[in-house]
Design a protein around this motif. Structure first.
Motif, PDB file in Angstrom:
ATOM      1  N   ALA A 114       0.795  -1.361  -0.177  1.00 14.51           N
ATOM      2  CA  ALA A 114      -0.056   0.271  -0.212  1.00 14.51           C
ATOM      3  C   ALA A 114       0.809   1.472   0.040  1.00 14.51           C
ATOM      4  O   ALA A 114       0.742   2.376  -0.709  1.00 14.51           O
ATOM      5  N   ASP A 115       2.369   1.253   0.594  1.00 14.43           N
ATOM      6  CA  ASP A 115       3.148   2.526   0.856  1.00 14.43           C
ATOM      7  C   ASP A 115       3.001   2.735  -0.998  1.00 14.43           C
ATOM      8  O   ASP A 115       3.409   4.506  -1.283  1.00 14.43           O
ATOM      9  N   PHE A 116       3.165   2.322  -1.556  1.00 17.34           N
ATOM     10  CA  PHE A 116       3.503   2.383  -3.334  1.00 17.34           C
ATOM     11  C   PHE A 116       2.321   3.894  -3.892  1.00 17.34           C
ATOM     12  O   PHE A 116       2.703   4.315  -4.809  1.00 17.34           O
ATOM     13  N   VAL A 117       0.929   3.465  -3.133  1.00 17.88           N
ATOM     14  CA  VAL A 117       0.766   4.698  -3.807  1.00 17.88           C
ATOM     15  C   VAL A 117       1.357   5.909  -4.029  1.00 17.88           C
ATOM     16  O   VAL A 117       0.876   6.565  -4.520  1.00 17.88           O
ATOM     17  N   ALA A 118       2.232   6.446  -2.510  1.00 13.21           N
ATOM     18  CA  ALA A 118       2.863   7.841  -2.595  1.00 13.21           C
ATOM     19  C   ALA A 118       3.623   7.928  -3.683  1.00 13.21           C
ATOM     20  O   ALA A 118       3.740   8.670  -3.912  1.00 13.21           O
ATOM     21  N   THR A 140      -0.555   0.394 -12.337  1.00 14.08           N
ATOM     22  CA  THR A 140       0.439   0.553 -11.335  1.00 14.08           C
ATOM     23  C   THR A 140      -1.260   0.977  -9.728  1.00 14.08           C
ATOM     24  O   THR A 140      -1.246   0.148  -9.103  1.00 14.08           O
ATOM     25  N   VAL A 141      -1.823   2.106 -10.293  1.00 19.60           N
ATOM     26  CA  VAL A 141      -2.666   2.654  -9.412  1.00 19.60           C
ATOM     27  C   VAL A 141      -4.364   1.746  -9.317  1.00 19.60           C
ATOM     28  O   VAL A 141      -4.229   1.328  -8.126  1.00 19.60           O
ATOM     29  N   ALA A 150      -8.468   0.763   1.565  1.00 17.76           N
ATOM     30  CA  ALA A 150      -7.480   1.564   2.202  1.00 17.76           C
ATOM     31  C   ALA A 150      -7.221   3.043   1.931  1.00 17.76           C
ATOM     32  O   ALA A 150      -6.861   4.233   2.161  1.00 17.76           O
ATOM     33  N   ALA A 151      -6.387   2.009   1.601  1.00 22.77           N
ATOM     34  CA  ALA A 151      -5.184   2.836   0.950  1.00 22.77           C
ATOM     35  C   ALA A 151      -6.136   4.181  -0.097  1.00 22.77           C
ATOM     36  O   ALA A 151      -5.715   5.085  -0.638  1.00 22.77           O
ATOM     37  N   ARG A 152      -6.993   2.915  -1.510  1.00 28.70           N
ATOM     38  CA  ARG A 152      -7.158   4.055  -1.996  1.00 28.70           C
ATOM     39  C   ARG A 152      -8.073   4.699  -1.180  1.00 28.70           C
ATOM     40  O   ARG A 152      -9.007   5.934  -2.171  1.00 28.70           O
ATOM     41  N   ASP A 153      -9.118   4.571  -0.019  1.00 24.83           N
ATOM     42  CA  ASP A 153     -10.135   5.391   0.413  1.00 24.83           C
ATOM     43  C   ASP A 153      -9.621   7.441   1.509  1.00 24.83           C
ATOM     44  O   ASP A 153     -10.346   8.016   1.154  1.00 24.83           O
TER      45      ASP A 153
END
Length: 252
Positions: A114-118, A140-141, A150-153
């Motif tokens: 999930a850290d890769f969203v940043a 990727t996204v 949760a990362a999406r939200d």
């Protein structure tokens, strides 16, 4: 909310700290690609991208083949090294380097956390243009948002209101590969967020997202297009596949 409507402040700077650019894998990829430069191909590639970026003139199939052989021989870098490698590749002047970073993220897609969203946000905002943004958004996204709700939200409320058009474009395109799993209500909300935009890349993305959905839910797209004040570009793109299918059926 983060400054400028982003999860992290800023985005990818024009140039990274030299230590990032000197990650050994960045140097290896640079040394791999440079000898295959073709100036005759580089010039039209650069023109196609409106002279925004330099090019070596390596076509995508050739680049992917080179990288595939490289990683087969040397091994794919560990997932914890990907941020430094991608940032280093984004610091290189030619566009094939950024596409190599995207190739690497896709190669390690199953291991991304999930850290890769940043990180994806940084790369979207850095050296932004439709080619890298769309690849990051739809692969990727899209993968990260599906895997980590949760990362999406956490990201979507920020990105959908951002003053960065590329983050807003990403919110419209991340479900492109979802097909039947597309959250229709969410997509329609995100489109409504952008109604009235004069940005070509936003209006094109609206149509593209609706066209993808039309292939699995034609009725939903028809209803939405009929009930929504879309600009002509979005409407035309949204109905393109349905119009073509109807034309083909009449020709039979």
């Amino acid at each position: 909310m983060a400054k400028g409507g982003r999860l992290v402040e800023g985005g990818v700077p024009a140039s990274y700290d030299a230590a990032m650019a000197l990650h050994p894998e960045v140097a290896r990829i640079d040394a791999l690609l440079q000898p295959h430069a073709q100036l005759a191909l580089a010039a039209p590639m650069q023109r196609y991208m409106r002279d925004r970026f330099e090019f070596l003139g390596i076509k995508a199939p050739h680049r992917r083949a080179l990288l595939r052989e490289h990683w087969r021989a040397e091994g794919v870098p560990p997932v914890e090294d990907l941020p430094a490698i991608c940032r280093g590749l984004w610091s290189l002047p030619y566009r094939e380097a950024q596409h190599a970073g995207i190739d690497l993220l896709q190669r390690r897609e199953r291991a991304l956390t999930a850290d890769f969203v940043a990180l994806a946000e940084e790369l979207i905002c850095g050296k932004a243009w439709w080619d890298t943004v769309d690849a990051l958004a739809s692969h990727t996204v899209g993968t990260l948002f599906a895997r980590y709700p949760a990362a999406r939200d956490a990201a979507l409320p920020i990105w959908r209101c951002s003053d960065d058009l590329w983050l807003r474009r990403t919110t419209l395109l991340f479900q492109l590969g979802y097909k039947e799993r597309t959250d229709r209500a969410l997509l329609f909300e995100l489109i409504r967020d952008n109604l009235g935009s004069k940005e070509f890349f936003i209006n094109k993305a609206i149509g593209w997202a609706l066209r993808a959905l039309s292939k699995v839910d034609a009725d939903a797209v028809r209803r939405f297009v009929e009930q929504t004040d879309l600009v002509p570009l979005s409407r035309r793109e949204a109905l393109k596949w349905l119009v073509g299918r109807a034309r083909d059926s009449r020709a039979i």
